[in-house]
Design a protein around this motif. Sequence first.
Motif, PDB file in Angstrom:
ATOM      1  N   ASP A  69       0.827  -1.221   0.000  1.00  0.00           N
ATOM      2  CA  ASP A  69       0.000   0.000   0.000  1.00  0.00           C
ATOM      3  C   ASP A  69       0.855   1.262   0.000  1.00  0.00           C
ATOM      4  OD1 ASP A  69      -2.257  -1.533   0.034  1.00  0.00           O
ATOM      5  OD2 ASP A  69      -2.662  -1.283   2.182  1.00  0.00           O
ATOM      6  N   HIS A  70       2.089   1.153   0.448  1.00  0.00           N
ATOM      7  CA  HIS A  70       2.950   2.336   0.564  1.00  0.00           C
ATOM      8  C   HIS A  70       4.119   2.300  -0.414  1.00  0.00           C
ATOM      9  CE1 HIS A  70       0.838   3.793   4.146  1.00  0.00           C
ATOM     10  NE2 HIS A  70       0.597   2.508   4.334  1.00  0.00           N
ATOM     11  N   GLU A  71       4.002   1.474  -1.456  1.00  0.00           N
ATOM     12  CA  GLU A  71       5.129   1.331  -2.400  1.00  0.00           C
ATOM     13  C   GLU A  71       5.407   2.589  -3.219  1.00  0.00           C
ATOM     14  OE1 GLU A  71       4.723  -1.974  -5.088  1.00  0.00           O
ATOM     15  OE2 GLU A  71       5.175  -3.419  -3.508  1.00  0.00           O
ATOM     16  N   ARG A  72       4.390   3.382  -3.456  1.00  0.00           N
ATOM     17  CA  ARG A  72       4.589   4.563  -4.316  1.00  0.00           C
ATOM     18  C   ARG A  72       4.961   5.786  -3.486  1.00  0.00           C
ATOM     19  NH1 ARG A  72       5.013   1.293  -7.015  1.00  0.00           N
ATOM     20  NH2 ARG A  72       3.727   0.385  -8.640  1.00  0.00           N
ATOM     21  N   ILE A  73       5.835   6.602  -4.064  1.00  0.00           N
ATOM     22  CA  ILE A  73       6.132   7.896  -3.453  1.00  0.00           C
ATOM     23  C   ILE A  73       5.594   8.970  -4.406  1.00  0.00           C
ATOM     24  CG2 ILE A  73       8.147   7.036  -2.223  1.00  0.00           C
ATOM     25  CD1 ILE A  73       9.888   8.377  -4.409  1.00  0.00           C
ATOM     26  N   PRO A  74       5.439  10.199  -3.945  1.00  0.00           N
ATOM     27  CA  PRO A  74       4.937  11.223  -4.872  1.00  0.00           C
ATOM     28  C   PRO A  74       5.868  11.351  -6.070  1.00  0.00           C
ATOM     29  CG  PRO A  74       5.162  12.109  -2.643  1.00  0.00           C
ATOM     30  CD  PRO A  74       5.770  10.746  -2.632  1.00  0.00           C
ATOM     31  N   GLU A  75       5.288  11.424  -7.253  1.00  0.00           N
ATOM     32  CA  GLU A  75       6.152  11.636  -8.418  1.00  0.00           C
ATOM     33  C   GLU A  75       6.673  13.075  -8.397  1.00  0.00           C
ATOM     34  OE1 GLU A  75       3.671  10.807 -11.872  1.00  0.00           O
ATOM     35  OE2 GLU A  75       3.153  12.916 -12.036  1.00  0.00           O
ATOM     36  N   ARG A  76       7.740  13.314  -9.127  1.00  0.00           N
ATOM     37  CA  ARG A  76       8.298  14.670  -9.195  1.00  0.00           C
ATOM     38  C   ARG A  76       7.223  15.631  -9.694  1.00  0.00           C
ATOM     39  NH1 ARG A  76      12.372  11.110 -10.244  1.00  0.00           N
ATOM     40  NH2 ARG A  76      14.519  11.658  -9.708  1.00  0.00           N
ATOM     41  N   VAL A  77       7.184  16.819  -9.122  1.00  0.00           N
ATOM     42  CA  VAL A  77       6.148  17.782  -9.496  1.00  0.00           C
ATOM     43  C   VAL A  77       6.326  18.227 -10.952  1.00  0.00           C
ATOM     44  CG1 VAL A  77       7.452  19.655  -8.391  1.00  0.00           C
ATOM     45  CG2 VAL A  77       5.030  19.958  -8.832  1.00  0.00           C
ATOM     46  N   VAL A  78       7.552  18.238 -11.425  1.00  0.00           N
ATOM     47  CA  VAL A  78       7.865  18.346 -12.860  1.00  0.00           C
ATOM     48  C   VAL A  78       8.934  17.300 -13.165  1.00  0.00           C
ATOM     49  CG1 VAL A  78       7.307  20.762 -13.302  1.00  0.00           C
ATOM     50  CG2 VAL A  78       9.525  20.190 -12.301  1.00  0.00           C
ATOM     51  N   HIS A  79       9.139  16.977 -14.429  1.00  0.00           N
ATOM     52  CA  HIS A  79      10.129  15.978 -14.844  1.00  0.00           C
ATOM     53  C   HIS A  79       9.844  14.611 -14.214  1.00  0.00           C
ATOM     54  CE1 HIS A  79      13.030  18.836 -16.765  1.00  0.00           C
ATOM     55  NE2 HIS A  79      12.469  19.687 -15.932  1.00  0.00           N
ATOM     56  N   ALA A  80       8.546  14.251 -14.079  1.00  0.00           N
ATOM     57  CA  ALA A  80       8.192  12.991 -13.417  1.00  0.00           C
ATOM     58  C   ALA A  80       8.588  11.779 -14.250  1.00  0.00           C
ATOM     59  CB  ALA A  80       6.689  12.966 -13.149  1.00  0.00           C
ATOM     60  N   ARG A  81       8.546  11.917 -15.565  1.00  0.00           N
ATOM     61  CA  ARG A  81       8.836  10.792 -16.457  1.00  0.00           C
ATOM     62  C   ARG A  81      10.311  10.827 -16.825  1.00  0.00           C
ATOM     63  NH1 ARG A  81       7.211   6.014 -18.533  1.00  0.00           N
ATOM     64  NH2 ARG A  81       8.182   5.654 -20.535  1.00  0.00           N
ATOM     65  N   GLY A  82      11.049   9.807 -16.444  1.00  0.00           N
ATOM     66  CA  GLY A  82      12.475   9.862 -16.750  1.00  0.00           C
ATOM     67  C   GLY A  82      13.118   8.493 -16.823  1.00  0.00           C
ATOM     68  N   VAL A 120       9.213  17.155 -19.186  1.00  0.00           N
ATOM     69  CA  VAL A 120       8.855  18.083 -18.106  1.00  0.00           C
ATOM     70  C   VAL A 120       7.418  17.890 -17.635  1.00  0.00           C
ATOM     71  CG1 VAL A 120       8.655  20.509 -17.438  1.00  0.00           C
ATOM     72  CG2 VAL A 120      10.460  19.803 -18.996  1.00  0.00           C
ATOM     73  N   LEU A 121       6.491  17.842 -18.592  1.00  0.00           N
ATOM     74  CA  LEU A 121       5.086  18.019 -18.215  1.00  0.00           C
ATOM     75  C   LEU A 121       4.363  16.741 -17.814  1.00  0.00           C
ATOM     76  CD1 LEU A 121       3.911  20.656 -20.868  1.00  0.00           C
ATOM     77  CD2 LEU A 121       4.380  21.017 -18.447  1.00  0.00           C
ATOM     78  N   GLY A 122       4.714  15.615 -18.427  1.00  0.00           N
ATOM     79  CA  GLY A 122       3.922  14.404 -18.265  1.00  0.00           C
ATOM     80  C   GLY A 122       4.096  13.740 -16.909  1.00  0.00           C
ATOM     81  N   SER A 123       3.097  12.911 -16.556  1.00  0.00           N
ATOM     82  CA  SER A 123       3.188  12.113 -15.335  1.00  0.00           C
ATOM     83  C   SER A 123       4.183  10.983 -15.548  1.00  0.00           C
ATOM     84  CB  SER A 123       1.823  11.511 -15.002  1.00  0.00           C
ATOM     85  OG  SER A 123       0.933  12.535 -14.669  1.00  0.00           O
ATOM     86  N   ARG A 124       4.461  10.279 -14.453  1.00  0.00           N
ATOM     87  CA  ARG A 124       5.507   9.248 -14.508  1.00  0.00           C
ATOM     88  C   ARG A 124       5.209   8.172 -15.554  1.00  0.00           C
ATOM     89  NH1 ARG A 124       7.399   5.230  -9.636  1.00  0.00           N
ATOM     90  NH2 ARG A 124       8.266   3.752 -11.127  1.00  0.00           N
ATOM     91  N   GLY A 125       3.915   7.898 -15.813  1.00  0.00           N
ATOM     92  CA  GLY A 125       3.574   6.855 -16.780  1.00  0.00           C
ATOM     93  C   GLY A 125       3.269   7.379 -18.166  1.00  0.00           C
ATOM     94  N   SER A 126       3.614   8.618 -18.454  1.00  0.00           N
ATOM     95  CA  SER A 126       3.279   9.198 -19.770  1.00  0.00           C
ATOM     96  C   SER A 126       4.283   8.730 -20.827  1.00  0.00           C
ATOM     97  CB  SER A 126       3.232  10.721 -19.671  1.00  0.00           C
ATOM     98  OG  SER A 126       4.465  11.215 -19.200  1.00  0.00           O
ATOM     99  N   ALA A 127       4.030   9.136 -22.067  1.00  0.00           N
ATOM    100  CA  ALA A 127       4.859   8.655 -23.179  1.00  0.00           C
ATOM    101  C   ALA A 127       6.147   9.461 -23.302  1.00  0.00           C
ATOM    102  CB  ALA A 127       4.062   8.757 -24.477  1.00  0.00           C
ATOM    103  N   ASP A 128       7.182   8.785 -23.809  1.00  0.00           N
ATOM    104  CA  ASP A 128       8.495   9.423 -23.954  1.00  0.00           C
ATOM    105  C   ASP A 128       8.540  10.455 -25.075  1.00  0.00           C
ATOM    106  OD1 ASP A 128       9.686   8.044 -21.935  1.00  0.00           O
ATOM    107  OD2 ASP A 128      10.664   6.563 -23.221  1.00  0.00           O
TER     108      ASP A 128
END
Length: 692
Positions: A69-82, A120-128
């Motif tokens: 339940d606690h595996e995820r941490i907040p994604e980066r507020v910007v540059h989340a996808r990397g 910069v803009l996308g969430s951690r699971g967005s496209a490259d």
Amino acid sequence: MPPTPRPDQSSPAPNGPTGVQDTAAQDGSFLTTAQGLRLPDTHHSLKAGDRGPTLLEDFHLREKITHFDHERIPERVVHARGAAAHGTFESYGSAGTVTKARFLAQKGRKTDVFVRFSTVLGSRGSADTVRDTRGFAVKFYTDEGTFDLVGNNIPVFFIQDGIKFPDIIHAGKPQPDIELPQAQSAHDSFWDFVSLHTEATHHVMWNMSDRGIPRSYRTMEGFGVHTFRLVNADGETRLVKFHWKPVAGVHSLVWEEAQIAAGVDPDFHRRDMSDGIKAGAPLEYEFGIQVMPDDGTETYEGIDLLDPTKIVPEELVPVQPIGKLTLDANPTNYFAETEQVAFHTGHLVPGIEVTNDPLMQARLFSYLDTQITRLGGPNFAQLPINRPHAPVNDMLRDGMHQTAVHTGVAPYRDNSLDEGEPVDADNDDHGYVQTERLIEGRAVRANPVSFDDHFTQPTMFYRSLSGVEQEHLVEAFTFELGKVYEQNIKERELAVLANVDADLCERVAEGLGLPAPAGVPAENVMLSPSLSQVIDTPGPIAGRKIGVVADSGSDLSGIDKLRKAAAARGATVHVIAATGGFLGKGARRQIVERSFLTVRSIEFDAIVVAGGTTPSTDIKLILMLQEAFRHCKAFGAWGDGTVLLEAAGIDESAPGVVIGATAVKAFNDEFLDAVGVHRAWDRASAVMGSVV
Ligand code: HDD
């Protein structure tokens, strides 16, 4: 079996080039709880009878689910996808006259690095492959402390003062009511902001150009953006801009490819990087600096060096190479390394100092602050990926997730209880002794007047591009503004473009079906040819992927010859056939890596049809060939492989199509050279129309 020794927690082990494995977390082969209790079964919860309710007593179930339940941490507020890689930086020593930073000043000195690329803009699971700026953040684990160069693939920024950063990000991120669009700037609030804040124009021009859709991380330039102050061993200072120049050249996707890839392979860039590293083709960049005098004006040839929306054209101040970065190892664990790595513009080493650029000043606050939320407290520097390779002896104590077992009783200075340690370091001890600088002035909320020129450099950028690059830029503006609903936002952005270049404005206005407003673009603007990325002589092809269409009747030994020739240049060859499995037998056997059903043109930089291949009318194959052709990729066929090209309507005499009788050296050389120029742009006007 004797127990594996535990690492000494008071002196954390440094990261190696392939990262650290915390042996305490994975010791022995039995499944255990977090307390080391060996477990007989993790598939069945403890129940009151096999049809009964689960018992609260089941501590293994509760531990397993609670941790999950606690595996995820907040994604980066910007540059989340990397995505990231380990590597080494080797200094040429040529920067020794301008900086005392040891990792730069000493010739041949090698420093471990970890580099994270991002959108910069996308969430951690967005496209490259979305149209966006790419982050290019480098952590140098130097022996004088960690230096982070937290840069982008675009040399300028949207805003001039960090106080506007939340505003531009709120405007670019998905709109807050129904959270869309994801990882896109093609929406009203983004264009609302940038058309009202015209300082953003230069960055927007780069975003809308091919730089916004790089082919790969390996073919991206990187920039420190701000002007830094370097200090040498004699205390002399200079102002510099940092550059990363990719050895593979600067190359981009075309827009249609970027869109297809976002659906077909959202991991396009991270896959390309890890595949390339696995195939023995490391990512390579030359590190360089532009050096300007620190004469008190903080300007050079009229360019305000504190304004992060301005570049210093390379034609005015050449980039001097000072070292080489090689990324050759993939992370061991994405979360532990790529997700938990914490960059900070305030991670500096002696010889590298900041300037009064108001964007940089705000960043110096933001990066440390954000990690405290993201990584759950102030001890993130103890995470393996963030541990410096220089010895650490701070007086920071306790706090959430403290993993060090500090000794001593006097974490303060001066003390007489812990033998007076730690002690202060001066210049001779490699201490970070800031260069004295005079700071005086009235407290004002204002920019210098020189920050008001928002258009001259965007004009230089547009006019320095080649025709095909200008066409792409016009198409990108037209596409993005075409997605905007509010008419007044489109009109306001056209008024901005009118001040950049009348031709640009008219072409975008035409596409939008709107009148082109008049503006006052700068006249006699210098051109900077280095801003164009189009080349006409073949560059390196390491990491490039070549698709070969074949079947069991094809010239399989010809494929082997091509594979060897490609491998000699660091590129890979992949067989595409009607179904999966193998073609041929014995030494000539070829593994089929893509069937017609699974293949898509975006996966390859070039396509060849092997001689002897029976033409097919499979629609997926024909689509793949036509797309690759439309995207101006290198094409080839040997022997009667040309029949399939004809079936797909591909003109054998078009630029970038190489035809040979057999896959002999001459054919392979010519074909691989065609791959090396990236795209046959001469084909563009004939085949692409307005789809890229
Ligand atoms: Fe930033 C992350 C690059 C301006 C605040 N930034 C972040 C990353 C990169 C950049 C590459 C990702 C680092 C990683 O991979 O973990 N940022 C830039 C560049 C800028 C810039 C090149 C302008 C020249 N940034 C900027 C401003 C602010 C921030 C003006 C705030 C005042 N940036 C952040 C942040 C992030 C970040 C909120 C989010 C995650 C993180 O820091 O670690 O602090």
